[in-house]
Scaffold this active site. Structure first.
Site, PDB file in Angstrom:
ATOM      1  N   GLY A  44       0.828  -1.209   0.000  1.00  0.00           N
ATOM      2  CA  GLY A  44       0.000   0.000   0.000  1.00  0.00           C
ATOM      3  C   GLY A  44       0.857   1.251   0.000  1.00  0.00           C
ATOM      4  O   GLY A  44       0.636   2.180  -0.777  1.00  0.00           O
ATOM      5  N   TYR A  45       1.859   1.270   0.862  1.00  0.00           N
ATOM      6  CA  TYR A  45       2.748   2.435   0.967  1.00  0.00           C
ATOM      7  C   TYR A  45       3.547   2.615  -0.331  1.00  0.00           C
ATOM      8  O   TYR A  45       3.576   3.697  -0.911  1.00  0.00           O
ATOM      9  CB  TYR A  45       3.694   2.261   2.159  1.00  0.00           C
ATOM     10  CG  TYR A  45       4.571   3.463   2.405  1.00  0.00           C
ATOM     11  CD1 TYR A  45       4.078   4.564   3.097  1.00  0.00           C
ATOM     12  CD2 TYR A  45       5.878   3.505   1.950  1.00  0.00           C
ATOM     13  CE1 TYR A  45       4.877   5.676   3.325  1.00  0.00           C
ATOM     14  CE2 TYR A  45       6.679   4.607   2.179  1.00  0.00           C
ATOM     15  CZ  TYR A  45       6.178   5.690   2.864  1.00  0.00           C
ATOM     16  OH  TYR A  45       6.957   6.795   3.075  1.00  0.00           O
ATOM     17  N   GLY A  46       4.203   1.545  -0.780  1.00  0.00           N
ATOM     18  CA  GLY A  46       5.006   1.634  -1.992  1.00  0.00           C
ATOM     19  C   GLY A  46       4.181   2.025  -3.207  1.00  0.00           C
ATOM     20  O   GLY A  46       4.595   2.864  -4.021  1.00  0.00           O
ATOM     21  N   SER A  48       1.412   3.692  -3.206  1.00  0.00           N
ATOM     22  CA  SER A  48       0.968   5.088  -3.084  1.00  0.00           C
ATOM     23  C   SER A  48       2.087   6.048  -3.465  1.00  0.00           C
ATOM     24  O   SER A  48       1.848   7.077  -4.108  1.00  0.00           O
ATOM     25  CB  SER A  48       0.466   5.378  -1.669  1.00  0.00           C
ATOM     26  OG  SER A  48       1.530   5.454  -0.729  1.00  0.00           O
ATOM     27  N   LYS A  49       3.318   5.725  -3.109  1.00  0.00           N
ATOM     28  CA  LYS A  49       4.446   6.600  -3.446  1.00  0.00           C
ATOM     29  C   LYS A  49       4.732   6.549  -4.942  1.00  0.00           C
ATOM     30  O   LYS A  49       5.071   7.573  -5.559  1.00  0.00           O
ATOM     31  CB  LYS A  49       5.683   6.236  -2.626  1.00  0.00           C
ATOM     32  CG  LYS A  49       5.514   6.540  -1.136  1.00  0.00           C
ATOM     33  CD  LYS A  49       5.200   8.015  -0.890  1.00  0.00           C
ATOM     34  CE  LYS A  49       5.171   8.355   0.578  1.00  0.00           C
ATOM     35  NZ  LYS A  49       5.009   9.790   0.820  1.00  0.00           N
TER      36      LYS A  49
END
Length: 167
Positions: A44-46, A48-49
Site C-alpha cells: 500500500g505504501y510503496g 501510493s508513493k
C-alpha cells in the site's frame, strides 16, 4: 493511498489555480520507499508513493509553459513517529523488518537535508528537473549542471515501465 495519493492530489488542486493565475510557483510532492522499487510487506505504501511519482510526472507535463513547476522528492529515511513504530512495535517490525538494521548502520537522514533541498528547488535551481525525482539524502543539493543534463538526456529520475513493445 488515502493520505499519500488523495492528500497530494487535493493539496495540488488547492494551490494550482492561484499559481497558474500568477504564472509562477513550485510544488514538491514527497515520495520515498517503494516509489521505483518493490516494497515487500508494504504494498500500500510503496504503491501510493509510485502513484505520487506518476501524478507528479503527469501534472508536470500539463504545466509545461505555464511558469509553474512540480517536483517529487525522496527525503530519505528520517526518524519519525512512523519509523519509531516500525522499530518498536511487533506489527511495525513485521512490515519493515530491515529498518532496525538500516538505523544501526547509520542510515538516519537529518530532516534538514530535505529542507535545504526544498529551498534550492524554491530558488529555481532545479527547474529543469520538473516532473522528476530529487533525493535529499543522496546529495542532490550538490548536483552539477552536467549531472542534471545527463538526467534529462537519458530520461532519468522518472517512473518508466521498461521493455514494452511499440504500439
Amino acid at each position: 493511498m488515502e493520505t499519500n495519493v488523495r492528500g497530494t492530489f487535493n493539496c495540488c488542486r488547492a494551490v494550482l489555480p492561484a499559481m497558474l493565475q500568477r504564472g509562477s510557483g513550485r510544488i514538491i510532492n514527497l515520495t520515498g520507499g517503494g516509489t521505483g522499487t518493490p516494497f515487500p510487506q508494504g504494498s500500500g505504501y510503496g504503491s501510493s508513493k509510485a502513484a505520487v511519482m506518476r501524478f507528479t510526472e503527469s501534472v508536470s507535463g500539463t504545466l509545461d509553459g505555464t511558469g509553474v513547476r512540480i517536483f517529487a522528492m525522496d527525503p530519505g529515511l528520517v526518524r519519525t513517529s512512523m519509523t519509531e513504530f516500525q522499530l518498536t512495535d511487533p506489527a511495525g517490525q513485521q512490515y519493515l523488518s530491515g529498518i532496525a538494521d538500516m538505523f544501526s548502520r547509520g542510515v538516519n537522514v537529518p530532516p534538514e537535508r530535505a529542507a535545504e533541498l526544498s529551498v534550492a528547488v524554491g530558488s529555481g535551481r532545479f527547474d529543469r528537473m520538473a516532473g522528476r525525482m530529487l533525493f535529499a539524502a543522496r546529495g542532490d543539493i550538490d548536483l552539477t549542471d552536467a549531472q542534471i543534463e545527463e538526467f534529462l538526456t537519458n530520461d532519468l529520475r522518472t517512473l518508466r515501465l521498461t521493455g514494452t513493445p511499440e504500439e
